[in-house]
Design a protein around this motif. Structure first.
Motif, PDB file in Angstrom:
ATOM      1  N   LEU A   5       0.839  -1.204   0.000  1.00 13.53           N
ATOM      2  CA  LEU A   5       0.000   0.000   0.000  1.00 13.53           C
ATOM      3  C   LEU A   5       0.873   1.254   0.000  1.00 13.53           C
ATOM      4  CD1 LEU A   5      -2.653   1.475   0.087  1.00 13.53           C
ATOM      5  CD2 LEU A   5      -2.783   1.044   2.551  1.00 13.53           C
ATOM      6  N   LYS A   6       1.934   1.251   0.789  1.00 11.03           N
ATOM      7  CA  LYS A   6       2.842   2.401   0.817  1.00 11.03           C
ATOM      8  C   LYS A   6       3.456   2.657  -0.556  1.00 11.03           C
ATOM      9  CE  LYS A   6       4.218   2.038   5.684  1.00 11.03           C
ATOM     10  NZ  LYS A   6       5.345   1.759   6.617  1.00 11.03           N
ATOM     11  N   GLN A   7       3.849   1.578  -1.228  1.00 10.27           N
ATOM     12  CA  GLN A   7       4.480   1.726  -2.541  1.00 10.27           C
ATOM     13  C   GLN A   7       3.474   2.205  -3.587  1.00 10.27           C
ATOM     14  OE1 GLN A   7       6.094  -2.278  -2.776  1.00 10.27           O
ATOM     15  NE2 GLN A   7       8.155  -1.539  -2.371  1.00 10.27           N
ATOM     16  N   VAL A   8       2.258   1.685  -3.537  1.00 11.17           N
ATOM     17  CA  VAL A   8       1.226   2.137  -4.482  1.00 11.17           C
ATOM     18  C   VAL A   8       0.899   3.604  -4.243  1.00 11.17           C
ATOM     19  CG1 VAL A   8      -1.206   1.887  -5.123  1.00 11.17           C
ATOM     20  CG2 VAL A   8       0.224  -0.142  -4.907  1.00 11.17           C
ATOM     21  N   GLN A   9       0.826   4.020  -2.990  1.00  8.72           N
ATOM     22  CA  GLN A   9       0.580   5.432  -2.691  1.00  8.72           C
ATOM     23  C   GLN A   9       1.725   6.305  -3.190  1.00  8.72           C
ATOM     24  OE1 GLN A   9      -0.175   5.428   1.550  1.00  8.72           O
ATOM     25  NE2 GLN A   9      -2.371   5.126   1.273  1.00  8.72           N
ATOM     26  N   THR A  10       2.939   5.776  -3.146  1.00  6.52           N
ATOM     27  CA  THR A  10       4.086   6.505  -3.692  1.00  6.52           C
ATOM     28  C   THR A  10       3.939   6.691  -5.197  1.00  6.52           C
ATOM     29  OG1 THR A  10       5.557   5.639  -1.969  1.00  6.52           O
ATOM     30  CG2 THR A  10       6.595   6.501  -3.961  1.00  6.52           C
ATOM     31  N   ILE A  11       3.488   5.641  -5.891  1.00  5.22           N
ATOM     32  CA  ILE A  11       3.265   5.737  -7.339  1.00  5.22           C
ATOM     33  C   ILE A  11       2.223   6.802  -7.642  1.00  5.22           C
ATOM     34  CG2 ILE A  11       2.337   4.512  -9.346  1.00  5.22           C
ATOM     35  CD1 ILE A  11       3.599   1.965  -8.272  1.00  5.22           C
ATOM     36  N   ILE A  12       1.104   6.777  -6.891  1.00 12.25           N
ATOM     37  CA  ILE A  12       0.047   7.761  -7.105  1.00 12.25           C
ATOM     38  C   ILE A  12       0.587   9.174  -6.883  1.00 12.25           C
ATOM     39  CG2 ILE A  12      -2.164   8.625  -6.212  1.00 12.25           C
ATOM     40  CD1 ILE A  12      -2.925   5.720  -5.618  1.00 12.25           C
ATOM     41  N   SER A  13       1.389   9.355  -5.837  1.00  8.91           N
ATOM     42  CA  SER A  13       1.965  10.668  -5.542  1.00  8.91           C
ATOM     43  C   SER A  13       2.882  11.143  -6.669  1.00  8.91           C
ATOM     44  CB  SER A  13       2.735  10.609  -4.221  1.00  8.91           C
ATOM     45  OG  SER A  13       3.368  11.838  -3.944  1.00  8.91           O
ATOM     46  N   ARG A  14       3.687  10.230  -7.222  1.00  8.19           N
ATOM     47  CA  ARG A  14       4.587  10.595  -8.321  1.00  8.19           C
ATOM     48  C   ARG A  14       3.803  10.997  -9.567  1.00  8.19           C
ATOM     49  NH1 ARG A  14       9.094   5.758  -8.494  1.00  8.19           N
ATOM     50  NH2 ARG A  14      10.007   6.038  -6.400  1.00  8.19           N
ATOM     51  N   ILE A  15       2.751  10.245  -9.877  1.00 15.10           N
ATOM     52  CA  ILE A  15       1.962  10.565 -11.070  1.00 15.10           C
ATOM     53  C   ILE A  15       1.277  11.920 -10.898  1.00 15.10           C
ATOM     54  CG2 ILE A  15       0.050   9.831 -12.542  1.00 15.10           C
ATOM     55  CD1 ILE A  15       0.699   6.954 -11.837  1.00 15.10           C
ATOM     56  N   SER A  55       2.525   8.276 -17.866  1.00 20.01           N
ATOM     57  CA  SER A  55       3.085   8.500 -16.535  1.00 20.01           C
ATOM     58  C   SER A  55       3.009   7.240 -15.694  1.00 20.01           C
ATOM     59  CB  SER A  55       2.344   9.648 -15.834  1.00 20.01           C
ATOM     60  OG  SER A  55       2.523  10.867 -16.523  1.00 20.01           O
ATOM     61  N   LEU A  56       1.906   6.502 -15.814  1.00 22.46           N
ATOM     62  CA  LEU A  56       1.782   5.242 -15.087  1.00 22.46           C
ATOM     63  C   LEU A  56       2.846   4.251 -15.540  1.00 22.46           C
ATOM     64  CD1 LEU A  56       0.347   3.274 -13.186  1.00 22.46           C
ATOM     65  CD2 LEU A  56      -1.273   2.782 -15.030  1.00 22.46           C
ATOM     66  N   SER A  57       3.080   4.177 -16.846  1.00 19.84           N
ATOM     67  CA  SER A  57       4.060   3.217 -17.370  1.00 19.84           C
ATOM     68  C   SER A  57       5.481   3.546 -16.908  1.00 19.84           C
ATOM     69  CB  SER A  57       4.011   3.181 -18.896  1.00 19.84           C
ATOM     70  OG  SER A  57       4.504   4.387 -19.448  1.00 19.84           O
ATOM     71  N   LYS A  58       5.754   4.807 -16.609  1.00 10.78           N
ATOM     72  CA  LYS A  58       7.093   5.194 -16.143  1.00 10.78           C
ATOM     73  C   LYS A  58       7.337   4.801 -14.695  1.00 10.78           C
ATOM     74  CE  LYS A  58       7.556   9.182 -19.254  1.00 10.78           C
ATOM     75  NZ  LYS A  58       7.616  10.674 -19.336  1.00 10.78           N
ATOM     76  N   GLU A  59       6.259   4.596 -13.940  1.00 10.38           N
ATOM     77  CA  GLU A  59       6.406   4.278 -12.519  1.00 10.38           C
ATOM     78  C   GLU A  59       6.459   2.782 -12.252  1.00 10.38           C
ATOM     79  OE1 GLU A  59       7.165   6.586 -10.593  1.00 10.38           O
ATOM     80  OE2 GLU A  59       6.666   8.243 -11.945  1.00 10.38           O
ATOM     81  N   LEU A  60       6.224   1.986 -13.273  1.00 10.62           N
ATOM     82  CA  LEU A  60       6.303   0.531 -13.153  1.00 10.62           C
ATOM     83  C   LEU A  60       7.208  -0.012 -14.252  1.00 10.62           C
ATOM     84  CD1 LEU A  60       2.521  -0.302 -12.579  1.00 10.62           C
ATOM     85  CD2 LEU A  60       4.349  -0.668 -10.907  1.00 10.62           C
ATOM     86  N   LYS A  61       7.880  -1.112 -13.966  1.00  7.68           N
ATOM     87  CA  LYS A  61       8.726  -1.746 -14.974  1.00  7.68           C
ATOM     88  C   LYS A  61       7.840  -2.576 -15.896  1.00  7.68           C
ATOM     89  CE  LYS A  61      12.958  -1.831 -12.202  1.00  7.68           C
ATOM     90  NZ  LYS A  61      14.009  -2.666 -11.561  1.00  7.68           N
ATOM     91  N   VAL A  62       7.209  -1.893 -16.829  1.00  3.81           N
ATOM     92  CA  VAL A  62       6.263  -2.532 -17.745  1.00  3.81           C
ATOM     93  C   VAL A  62       6.546  -2.059 -19.161  1.00  3.81           C
ATOM     94  CG1 VAL A  62       4.424  -2.758 -16.017  1.00  3.81           C
ATOM     95  CG2 VAL A  62       4.585  -0.668 -17.380  1.00  3.81           C
ATOM     96  N   SER A  63       6.035  -2.821 -20.120  1.00  7.71           N
ATOM     97  CA  SER A  63       6.119  -2.417 -21.523  1.00  7.71           C
ATOM     98  C   SER A  63       4.843  -1.677 -21.889  1.00  7.71           C
ATOM     99  CB  SER A  63       6.298  -3.645 -22.424  1.00  7.71           C
ATOM    100  OG  SER A  63       5.254  -4.583 -22.223  1.00  7.71           O
ATOM    101  N   LEU A  64       4.988  -0.651 -22.707  1.00  6.66           N
ATOM    102  CA  LEU A  64       3.855   0.173 -23.127  1.00  6.66           C
ATOM    103  C   LEU A  64       3.781   0.207 -24.639  1.00  6.66           C
ATOM    104  CD1 LEU A  64       1.595   2.356 -22.640  1.00  6.66           C
ATOM    105  CD2 LEU A  64       3.438   4.055 -22.708  1.00  6.66           C
ATOM    106  N   SER A  65       2.588  -0.062 -25.170  1.00  5.80           N
ATOM    107  CA  SER A  65       2.348   0.061 -26.611  1.00  5.80           C
ATOM    108  C   SER A  65       1.287   1.123 -26.841  1.00  5.80           C
ATOM    109  CB  SER A  65       1.864  -1.267 -27.212  1.00  5.80           C
ATOM    110  OG  SER A  65       2.918  -2.188 -27.315  1.00  5.80           O
ATOM    111  N   ARG A  66       1.554   2.002 -27.789  1.00  9.35           N
ATOM    112  CA  ARG A  66       0.576   3.035 -28.144  1.00  9.35           C
ATOM    113  C   ARG A  66       0.045   2.750 -29.535  1.00  9.35           C
ATOM    114  NH1 ARG A  66       0.344   7.898 -30.959  1.00  9.35           N
ATOM    115  NH2 ARG A  66      -1.012   9.491 -30.050  1.00  9.35           N
TER     116      ARG A  66
END
Length: 320
Positions: A5-15, A55-66
């Motif tokens: 939960l702390k880490q997810v809240q950190t992601i939300i704060s960064r975004i 912005s979400l894709s930058k906060e997680l180690k994920v691949s993004l396709s547009r």
């Protein structure tokens, strides 16, 4: 408070530092990801719909396709296609399309015809796609985030009801307030100067750990009944209000009830609770149901939208 939960809240704060003045929207995007669903973002041009996804894709180690949806797009441009290679051991090899990523940004999805939109259906619901009789699995972490523009409808193709129902939530983005817009100007200037620092992204496992904790969130029988009653009111509106009966032609499917339960549990988890309250349900009901109802001609004539109908439902459906 759990470490997840702390880490997810950190992601939300960064975004939120990147998407100024859209805190409620950012949280809804995270709710959709935690609930393992697909998201439809609707808003006027320039309101950071695409930026929010990136912005979400930058906060997680994920691949993004547009995928930029256009009238000349083909289904194979999304799913991929088999390529003939005469010198290879296997004459036909499958070249994966952009659908084979963790986060899929379907930009202006209503710009492409129904046949192309339907190419997303199997991937969104079944987490797989079939090409030339062969089935290919999606990534374990998979989410489609589609955007659409509510104006400039010339040359667009409205999404079929079947596809709309496969989006867990429909989020509407509005203009930021004046103070947020000033902060936005400063952010853009700092980005142009290269003064904005990027943080180390989190591992995908964080989302899977969070989902396990959300599965353990308790839902009382009274809250379950409340969710069922809210959805039932869209199907049998005459039992609740004469006004609702005039406004609603078709109500939400059972997917709406399931989506309401998933999103309410995700909200409860974000609030640090181990149980769902009626307020958690009310917090997400518009995003969950606004695209699952078909309103009557009378509602359209009186310029009544789905959000107003949901407000009326919340007034007439009581908490047991």
């Amino acid at each position: 408070m759990s470490s997840s939960l702390k880490q997810v809240q950190t992601i939300i704060s960064r975004i939120n530092q990147s998407i100024i003045g859209q805190e409620a929207i950012v949280e809804k995007i995270m709710v959709a990801l935690l609930a393992d669903g697909n998201l439809l973002l609707e808003g006027l041009p320039g309101l950071a719909k695409t930026r929010a996804v990136k912005s979400l894709s930058k906060e997680l180690k994920v691949s993004l396709s547009r995928i930029q949806f256009t009238p000349d797009l083909l289904p194979s441009d999304i799913t991929g296609t088999e390529i003939y290679q005469p010198d290879a051991e296997q004459a036909f090899t499958f070249k994966q399309g952009p659908i084979f990523a963790n986060l899929i940004l379907a930009d202006e999805i209503n710009r492409a015809p129904a046949k192309v939109q339907a190419a997303l259906l199997e991937a969104m619901e079944e987490r797989q796609t079939t090409v030339s009789g062969k089935t290919y699995e999606m990534q374990p972490l998979f989410m489609v985030m589609a955007t659409q523009n509510p104006v400039d409808q010339e040359g667009t193709y409205p999404l079929p009801e079947a596809q709309m129902d496969r989006f867990l939530m429909k989020v509407i983005i509005d203009y930021p307030n004046p103070e947020s817009e000033k902060q936005l100007l400063r952010l853009v200037r700092n980005e142009a100067k290269g003064a904005v620092q990027t943080e180390e992204p989190f591992e995908q496992q964080l989302i899977f750990n969070a989902r396990k904790e959300i599965q353990a969130i308790e839902v009382s029988e009274a809250v379950e009944q409340y969710m069922v009653d809210l959805v039932f009111a869209t199907r049998r509106p005459e039992k609740y209000s004469e006004q609702l009966a005039k406004w609603i032609d078709f109500g939400a499917s059972p997917r709406g009830t399931i989506a309401l339960d998933k999103c309410a549990r995700a909200v409860a988890w974000l609030r640090g609770r181990q149980y769902v309250t009626p307020n958690d349900v009310r917090e997400v009901i518009k995003e969950v149901l606004r695209h699952r109802m078909i309103l009557s001609y009378e509602a359209s004539a009186h310029r009544v939208d789905t959000d107003q109908v949901i407000d009326e439902i919340l007034q007439v459906v009581a908490v047991i």
